[in-house]
Scaffold this active site. Structure first.
Site, PDB file in Angstrom:
ATOM      1  N   GLY A  96      22.178  13.709 -19.760  1.00 56.24           N
ATOM      2  CA  GLY A  96      22.630  14.781 -18.890  1.00 56.24           C
ATOM      3  C   GLY A  96      24.017  15.276 -19.211  1.00 56.24           C
ATOM      4  N   ASP A  98      19.726   2.733 -18.480  1.00 57.61           N
ATOM      5  CA  ASP A  98      20.459   1.758 -17.679  1.00 57.61           C
ATOM      6  C   ASP A  98      20.678   2.187 -16.240  1.00 57.61           C
ATOM      7  OD1 ASP A  98      22.316   3.811 -18.352  1.00 57.61           O
ATOM      8  OD2 ASP A  98      23.954   2.450 -17.842  1.00 57.61           O
ATOM      9  N   ASP A 155      18.605   6.948 -23.246  1.00 59.05           N
ATOM     10  CA  ASP A 155      19.709   7.560 -22.527  1.00 59.05           C
ATOM     11  C   ASP A 155      20.977   7.368 -23.355  1.00 59.05           C
ATOM     12  OD1 ASP A 155      21.175   8.741 -20.443  1.00 59.05           O
ATOM     13  OD2 ASP A 155      21.610   6.786 -19.581  1.00 59.05           O
ATOM     14  N   LYS A 164      35.328  18.297  -7.436  1.00 59.96           N
ATOM     15  CA  LYS A 164      35.273  17.943  -8.861  1.00 59.96           C
ATOM     16  C   LYS A 164      33.815  18.003  -9.297  1.00 59.96           C
ATOM     17  CE  LYS A 164      34.631  12.944  -8.376  1.00 59.96           C
ATOM     18  NZ  LYS A 164      35.125  11.594  -8.681  1.00 59.96           N
ATOM     19  N   ARG A 168      33.868  12.860 -21.921  1.00 68.48           N
ATOM     20  CA  ARG A 168      33.148  13.355 -20.743  1.00 68.48           C
ATOM     21  C   ARG A 168      34.123  14.190 -19.923  1.00 68.48           C
ATOM     22  NH1 ARG A 168      28.668  10.175 -19.275  1.00 68.48           N
ATOM     23  NH2 ARG A 168      29.162  10.394 -17.059  1.00 68.48           N
TER      24      ARG A 168
END
Length: 1138
Positions: free
Chosen positions: A663, A802, A181, A537, A582
């Site tokens: 993702g 995680d 990940d 959001k 991000r």
């Protein structure tokens, strides 16, 4: 669903379920419903349990056990046939052939069958049952040393490695694919607000960027003491008793306050060995995450937006507009409200105490409250905005004497803060914020709210407990601009504005975030205008599709402005993604009372539905979350963990292929991939983004053709179906001159691959790729990818993550590793091993993995050798006793042989042996490939050890046989030298296999040999009539007085081990194995060893790619509706695609 007496229904979902460890807050009354949780529930019926993982050695060993069973069957068959043939040579029945009661003798066939069963009992030691027990003991020892490795201990979190699976430690040394990940695994998962864009205007926050570039937080005692002394505690804090509003109730002192100063953890505390962590008491609350430096340009506009908010009223609602002022206000309100962050103070107890209803009326009007705060604002508004983070405490102190005290009986809890509604949280503010009421959880009057700063009392610190670090980062970013989240209950959320005004929004509905919608929405009622507002959001790929169509605007100027704002916002989003940030989009929507009432009714029906509940809930969310108005977007930085690039480089040198399954947005993931050396600037990166199956197939075919032009039909040193595939034709250019290939693919393309049966083409392409990056992938896709690679390529896989979204991937891999980060313990609880940092993976695999595999595999091979060698002694004797099943060794001696004499040396060998030192293994990661290729234990090594065991058993039996031939010794006098010789040979064989010699190794080997003589002497001395008619009485004592015994005990082991010694000598002198070369380097002095390692690394370093090779790139043919991009190595920017 629960039906009330009034026929109304209440739906229950996962949000209503209290899991173990939950703390209930903001709840006056709780009604518990007993739910049947047995084996007939969906959870139990759908839960197949975690896949039982067996190590590769164990699977190989089970196969070899079947070979041993076949060998045992063959030997027993020889014994049965031989016994029948031998009995057939007698003309009449021999005297030892006793008839039954009727005088009948057994037929030869039945005698042979009985002898077959007898031989099974005699030779059953050939099946190494004790090997399974020894393996478990060895693994326990290996795990003990693994868990006590200080290099795998993280001082910051006070966590060491956890070994949750005891049966697959050796698989750590055979990993070929690692699936990782990104967020929280490769990165810190400490989200820091970095940049934002509002209404198309970008605010870069350069001061905040400079702060992030400074070195990490200081962690020494002296530096922490300096920080502690510099904290500006209020002057009157220590002069007054710890009370709230003069009520006389002492505030409870939390343990963290009594144990240490309120700053980061103390290194001296850790040094004394207690388990208190150096991290903040709650998650996502480090100073790196909390301290946000506002942008100066935006700070001035926030001031205007805060003033604009006060002009709103229920008689003058805010009209929909595209003004920057109103959008900025809504933007920061959305950051503060649209989340699930819970609030409390560090001194507040974890309970809510409700005051009994008071007879006094609560009558303070909203207008009067606004007048009070307006006076505060006008008198010192400039001071409020002069500092980076405004201090309401200082503001209150400067105006304390001028504040009029309202009537204590007039209270209004409609739009003022209610501390009783706050909750213990997970996020600690970086400033001493004024909180209207905190502490014991009782409702406080407005006078107390205003009186506290006037008296010089600093408020306790706010704690924010967030479900994810992104939410915590956004809430703190809003706090940096003085939009402070003060309290939250299921019904209300209170926000304090920069002037100090507190607005309490009624929460009408909350649509939580899920992986399908990829967004979150909160429906609130504005306390000033009374409007119902939806704040949303989510991911930009989703929010942009839900915005209101600009063509619907009545004014052409408005339409142009909306299109311009969207285009500029999208440009900023792409910029953030390329910088590795991000991204989240913020939007709003104002709905009417009637529309909301109809939607709420629809939502209640969906929640109470028993059929298709999830689909109905999704449909209601889609009805609400549309026609949105874009407010802006945020960019949050998640920094790489320390040592990630070096770890990835070492794993790649070790022959491990690393895939990152995330993702996140593609541009963000690609930027992180370059930062952590997953991708290199010289790599040719193929990016495949398509939803069409035919297009996907065309792209895969073209990419394969192009890659094969450089790498040949088969890429060397790759494995397919577990077999090494050599290159059938030499590549047209030198391998060193060919640039590496990287593949970037998104979740939609993965769906097209799985649905279009293109898995094999996809895997064939990945065989040529240096790294693979899967973006926008769901948890299910992660597990499907792992299963695809594991099953189709027959390789050893490892997954590391995680969060809860990594659990399925961890279960699917051969080894699952969970990182105990900031996203809970779901991954850790589902993993086989748990570590605290990604960099620990380097030593875990390259050192401990190699050691565990090398030790255990060689111990297994030795066990097979030992048992076959010893059992064959009994088998050879059958040729001289008429295949009668008798033995020349006492039965107790045979039992003691495996139980005492040869049991401990293999255990010590499997736990303590080190073929190569840890320093050399870390310096030369390519040594790990020996485990990937199963060099220590494979079919060849197994059959070589079997053949060697047959040879040594022949030598150990026939040399004593020829020595004592035609003599008159008894059977035990003949068997005792054979037993002694075989023990010496087996122990010396073990000594030749040991690569590390310590006192323990020497004592165990010598002690086992001496124990044999001590036990034999004692047993032969006291066993006068133990095995009548033949007894071993005084046999060993007699042998020790015979010189022939010493002679054959010396000559026979030397003769038996001479071929193996000769083979090992040749292998050590002329062998080309990397392990043998590393063992030679290990024996050199320290300075010479470092020089040899450096020389080795220089030879292994690939040659630079020539310019002509770098610039060679074939264009992509035109394929309809395809999104295929190749990043040529000549591009200097990692984000530039061609």
């Amino acid at each position: 669903m629960m039906e009330h007496p009034d026929q109304s229904r209440t739906g229950f979902g996962s949000e209503s379920l209290l899991l173990r460890g939950c703390t209930i807050r903001n709840t006056k009354v709780a009604v518990g419903i007993v739910i049947y949780a047995g084996h007939e529930t969906k959870a139990m019926l759908n839960n197949n349990g975690p896949r039982y993982k067996r190590s590769k050695i164990e699977r190989r060993m089970n196969t070899d056990i079947f070979f041993c069973i076949g060998l045992l069957f063959l030997m027993c068959l020889v014994g049965a046939v031989g016994h029948s043939l031998w009995n057939g040579t007698f003309e009449e029945h021999p005297p030892f052939d006793v008839p039954d009661a009727k005088g009948n003798f057994l037929p030869l066939a039945l005698r042979g069958f009985y002898m077959f069963l007898t031989m099974i009992i005699l030779l059953q030691v050939l099946i190494p049952i004790s090997l399974y027990i020894s393996i478990e003991l060895v693994k326990l020892g290996q795990i003990f040393f693994l868990q006590n490795d200080l290099d795998l201990y993280d001082e910051e979190t006070d966590l060491s490695i956890q070994c949750r699976a005891l049966n697959i430690t050796e698989d750590l040394g055979q990993i070929q694919y690692v699936f990782s990940d990104k967020t929280g695994t490769l990165t810190e998962n400490k989200m820091v607000f970095r940049r934002c864009t509002i209404m198309g205007s970008e605010y870069s926050h350069q001061e905040n960027a400079k702060r992030l570039e400074t070195p990490k937080e200081l962690d020494s005692d002296s530096e922490e003491w300096t920080q502690y002394k510099c904290l500006s505690f209020p002057a009157r804090w220590s002069q007054r008793p710890a009370t709230v509003g003069g009520q006389g109730r002492a505030q409870p002192l939390r343990r963290c306050h009594s144990a240490r100063v309120p700053i980061q953890g103390h290194s001296r505390q850790r040094s004394v060995g207690h388990c208190e962590s150096s991290q903040p008491p709650v998650a996502f609350s480090s100073s790196l995450e909390k301290d946000v430096t506002p942008d100066k340009n935006l700070l001035a506009k926030v001031q205007d937006a805060a003033l604009w908010l006060e002009t709103l009223s229920d008689t003058k609602p805010a009209k929909p507009s595209l003004s920057t002022t109103s959008s900025i206000a809504d933007f920061f309100l959305a950051l503060t409200i649209c989340n699930s962050v819970m609030v409390s103070t560090t001194t507040e107890t974890r309970q809510r105490v409700t005051m009994p209803p008071s007879a006094k009326a609560l009558g303070t009007s909203l207008e009067k409250i606004q007048q009070l705060f307006h006076r505060l604002k006008l008198l010192n508004l400039s001071q409020s905005f002069s500092s980076t983070v405004p201090s309401d405490t200082d503001l209150g102190e400067s105006l304390g004497a001028n504040i009029p005290t309202p009537d204590s009986e007039e209270r209004d809890d409609m739009s003022v803060c209610s501390g009783g509604n706050s909750t213990d949280g997970g996020y600690r503010s970086s400033t001493w914020d004024q909180v209207d009421i905190q502490g014991s959880g009782l409702d406080a009057s407005l006078e107390e709210v205003l009186e506290a700063p006037a008296l010089g009392l600093a408020s306790p610190e706010l704690c924010y407990e967030a479900e994810s670090p992104d939410e915590a980062a956004l809430v703190h970013a809003a706090h940096a601009y003085s939009f402070t989240l003060v309290s939250r209950t299921p019904e209300q959320v209170t926000v304090r504005l920069p002037q100090g005004t507190c607005l309490t929004f009624d929460v009408l509905c909350t649509l939580g975030f899920d992986s399908v919608r990829k967004r979150m929405s909160v429906v609130v009622r504005h306390p000033l205008t009374g409007e119902i507002i939806v704040y949303t959001k989510g991911a930009d790929s989703v929010i942009m599709d839900l915005l209101e169509d600009p063509a619907c605007a009545t004014d052409s100027d408005v339409e142009k402005k909306v299109r311009k704002i969207r285009a500029r916002t999208q440009k900023h989003l792409d910029l953030y993604a390329r910088d590795g940030l991000r991204t989240l989009c913020i939007a709003k929507k104002v709905i009417s009372e009637d529309d909301f009432r109809r939607w709420a009714s629809f939502r209640c029906e969906a929640e109470a539905s028993l059929d298709n509940r999830d689909e109905l809930l999704m449909e209601t969310a889609q009805h609400l979350e549309n026609q949105l108005t874009l407010l802006g977007a945020t960019g949050i930085e998640d920094q790489l963990q320390e040592g990630v690039p070096d770890t990835i480089a070492a794993l790649r040198e070790a022959g491990i292929q690393l895939w990152v399954l995330t993702g996140d947005k593609q541009e963000t993931a690609v930027n992180i991939a370059y930062s952590c050396r997953l991708l290199d600037q010289t790599d040719t990166v193929y990016s495949i983004n398509t939803e069409n199956q035919e297009t996907c197939e065309s792209i895969l075919n073209y990419a394969l053709e192009e890659v094969k032009q450089f790498h040949g039909p088969q890429k060397p040193n790759r494995k397919l179906f577990g077999l090494c595939l050599p290159s059938e034709t030499p590549p047209p250019t030198s391998r060193a001159a060919v640039p590496e290939v990287g593949l970037v693919i998104n979740g939609k393309t993965l769906n097209a691959i799985f649905q279009g049966k293109l898995e094999m083409k996809f895997l064939e392409l990945t065989q040529y790729c240096r790294s693979v990056l899967c973006c926008r992938s769901t948890p299910l896709q992660k597990s499907m990818i792992v299963k695809l690679v594991r099953d189709k390529l027959s390789v050893m896989t490892l997954s590391i993550g995680d969060g809860a979204n990594d659990v399925s991937m961890i279960h699917a891999a051969d080894i699952g590793i969970g990182i105990s980060g900031q996203e809970g313990l779901q991954a850790v609880m589902s993993s086989d091993f748990a570590i605290s940092r990604f960099r620990h993976l380097k030593k875990l695999l390259l050192v401990h993995g190699h050691w565990c595999y090398s030790r255990l595999s060689r111990m297994v091979v030795y066990y097979f050798y030992k048992n076959v060698c010893y059992v064959n002694l009994l088998f050879w004797y059958q040729f001289f006793c008429g295949f009668s099943g008798s033995t020349m060794i006492d039965y107790w001696q045979m039992i003691f042989f495996n139980l005492f004499f040869t049991s401990l040396p293999p255990l010590i060998f499997g736990v303590l042996d080190k073929d190569i030192s840890a320093e050399t293994l870390l310096a030369l990661p390519e040594l790990y490939k020996s485990g990937q290729n199963s060099e220590c234990y494979n079919s060849m090594t197994f059959w070589i050890c079997i053949v060697d065991a047959f040879y040594q058993s022949l030598v150990c039996f026939f040399i004593p046989y020829l020595t004592y031939k035609d003599s008159d010794i008894d059977v035990f006098t003949f068997g005792t030298p054979i037993n002694t010789i075989s023990l010496a040979t087996i122990l010396l064989h073990q000594a030749m296999e040991m690569k590390t010699w310590t006192i323990i190794h020497g004592l165990v080997l010598a002690g086992s040999f001496l124990m044999y003589f001590v036990v034999s002497l004692v047993y032969n001395a006291i066993c006068i009539n133990c095995n009548s008619p033949t007894n071993p009485y005084w046999v060993m004592e007699g042998q020790l007085s015979d010189p022939t015994f010493y002679l054959i005990c010396f000559v026979t082991p030397v003769t038996a081990l001479l071929p193996r010694y000769f083979f090992l000598s040749l292998q050590g002198t002329y062998g080309k194995s990397l392990i043998l070369k590393a063992q030679k380097i290990d024996k050199l002095p320290m300075d010479k060893r470092d020089l040899e390692i450096q020389s080795w690394r220089n030879r292994q370093r690939p040659a630079p790619i020539p310019e002509e090779a770098q610039h060679t790139h074939h264009p992509v043919p035109p394929v309809p509706e395809q999104d295929f991009r190749a990043n040529s190595p000549k591009s200097s920017s990692p984000s530039k695609y061609k």
